[in-house]
Design a protein around this motif. Structure first.
Motif, PDB file in Angstrom:
ATOM      1  N   PHE A  80       0.882  -1.311  -0.033  1.00 27.02           N
ATOM      2  CA  PHE A  80      -0.234  -0.085  -0.135  1.00 27.02           C
ATOM      3  C   PHE A  80       0.892   1.312   0.253  1.00 27.02           C
ATOM      4  CE2 PHE A  80       0.814  -0.776   4.493  1.00 27.02           C
ATOM      5  CZ  PHE A  80       0.931   0.490   4.936  1.00 27.02           C
ATOM      6  N   ASP A  82       3.360   1.957  -1.995  1.00 25.21           N
ATOM      7  CA  ASP A  82       3.191   2.439  -3.368  1.00 25.21           C
ATOM      8  C   ASP A  82       2.327   3.523  -3.879  1.00 25.21           C
ATOM      9  OD1 ASP A  82       5.733   1.261  -3.780  1.00 25.21           O
ATOM     10  OD2 ASP A  82       4.900  -0.732  -4.229  1.00 25.21           O
ATOM     11  N   ARG A  83       1.234   3.384  -3.140  1.00 22.94           N
ATOM     12  CA  ARG A  83      -0.174   4.318  -3.674  1.00 22.94           C
ATOM     13  C   ARG A  83       0.091   5.367  -3.008  1.00 22.94           C
ATOM     14  NH1 ARG A  83      -2.899  -0.493  -2.275  1.00 22.94           N
ATOM     15  NH2 ARG A  83      -3.658   0.083  -0.254  1.00 22.94           N
ATOM     16  N   ILE A  84       1.209   5.716  -2.241  1.00 23.64           N
ATOM     17  CA  ILE A  84       1.494   7.170  -1.863  1.00 23.64           C
ATOM     18  C   ILE A  84       2.397   7.785  -2.773  1.00 23.64           C
ATOM     19  CG2 ILE A  84       2.399   8.726   0.139  1.00 23.64           C
ATOM     20  CD1 ILE A  84       2.152   6.046   1.928  1.00 23.64           C
ATOM     21  N   SER A  85       1.951   8.864  -3.167  1.00 21.03           N
ATOM     22  CA  SER A  85       2.741   9.870  -4.192  1.00 21.03           C
ATOM     23  C   SER A  85       4.047  10.095  -3.317  1.00 21.03           C
ATOM     24  CB  SER A  85       2.031  11.049  -4.566  1.00 21.03           C
ATOM     25  OG  SER A  85       1.850  12.245  -3.360  1.00 21.03           O
ATOM     26  N   SER A 175       8.000   5.304  -3.712  1.00 24.03           N
ATOM     27  CA  SER A 175       7.555   5.431  -2.396  1.00 24.03           C
ATOM     28  C   SER A 175       8.120   4.227  -1.290  1.00 24.03           C
ATOM     29  CB  SER A 175       6.073   5.731  -2.171  1.00 24.03           C
ATOM     30  OG  SER A 175       5.825   7.043  -3.182  1.00 24.03           O
ATOM     31  N   ARG A 176       7.650   2.946  -1.733  1.00 27.17           N
ATOM     32  CA  ARG A 176       7.893   2.092  -0.891  1.00 27.17           C
ATOM     33  C   ARG A 176       9.327   1.617  -0.477  1.00 27.17           C
ATOM     34  NH1 ARG A 176       7.609  -3.785  -1.204  1.00 27.17           N
ATOM     35  NH2 ARG A 176       7.418  -3.636  -3.489  1.00 27.17           N
TER      36      ARG A 176
END
Length: 269
Positions: A80, A82-85, A175-176
């Protein structure tokens, strides 16, 4: 007389050489092009279907093997993130460091003006890493200490370094993986600092700062692109490998001359 014999002999020779036609009983009475249909043709005509043809295509997509493989893959660890910009991660880390710095400033002013060390002691217990905090069950301080700055020069140096060098690494890793690198580097730095104080110096000193986390990011960039040039403070051009050397030298000097441990001991006494 001679003509009569010649005619008789010619008729005998021609009759001997004449071919008789085949009898009619040897010929087939059925035409060749109108044979009876075979059983397989009869089956096709009865069922009104075409033989040896493919099935009609359906409107739904076919389950290709590569689609089934993707659907059966396990989701990545903490996917999840990776869904953060990337911008949210970049400015989020800067914001957290800024908020913690303001908290340090307010607690220090309160201790100096009101003679109340309660807030400053709470900051020492939750935003510095030491063997005292870890042995007391405050394990989170190994990570919270990497967002903690009390000195203005310290936060400005780390802040400018992160601002100019974190974006390329963030775009490379996403991001991740960037958060894994940043937080993992900070955690390793906290454990190394605590081990150095307890095992080598044989004293329990408190430490904090984002230098270890930022140093891991800059070191990664220096390994991937050592000749990549940055403008330090937006003015001085500097390659990545030289930036790593400078940060390491600055942190070594700060560690040798750091007086935070004496403040911590005074607060806890």
């Amino acid at each position: 007389m001679f003509s009569i014999l010649h005619r008789a002999l010619g008729r005998a020779v021609s009759n001997s050489l004449h071919t008789r036609p085949l009898p009619c009983r040897h010929l087939s009475t059925r035409p060749f092009l109108h044979r009876a249909p075979s059983p397989i043709h009869q089956l096709g005509s009865r069922t009104n279907t075409r033989l040896f043809t493919s099935t009609p295509r359906s409107n739904h997509p076919r389950p290709y093997p590569h689609r089934q493989f993707k659907s059966n893959r396990k989701p990545p660890f903490l996917g999840f993130l990776d869904r953060i910009s990337e911008n949210a991660v970049f400015w989020g880390i800067i914001t957290v460091n800024g908020v913690v710095f303001v908290m340090w400033t307010l607690s220090s002013q309160r201790m100096k003006q009101e003679r109340d060390p309660t807030a400053y002691k709470w900051m020492m217990e939750n935003f510095t890493q030491s063997w005292r905090n870890v042995s007391s069950g405050r394990i989170w301080t190994l990570l919270t200490a990497t967002f903690s700055h009390e000195n203005v020069g310290h936060i400005l140096f780390n802040g400018f370094t992160f601002f100019f060098m974190a974006k390329p690494v963030l775009s490379m890793l996403g991001s991740r993986h960037f958060l894994f690198l940043y937080l993992g580097g900070g955690l390793v730095a906290s454990l190394a600092s605590m081990g150095w104080n307890v095992i080598i110096k044989r004293r329990d000193a408190s430490s904090y700062g984002a230098s270890g986390a930022i140093y891991s990011v800059v070191s990664f960039l220096a390994c991937v692109a050592p000749t990549m040039t940055f403008r330090l403070y937006g003015i001085i051009p500097i390659p990545a490998w030289l930036a790593v050397t400078g940060i390491f030298a600055y942190d070594t000097y700060s560690a040798v001359n750091d007086k935070a441990c004496s403040i911590a001991n005074d607060i806890y006494v």
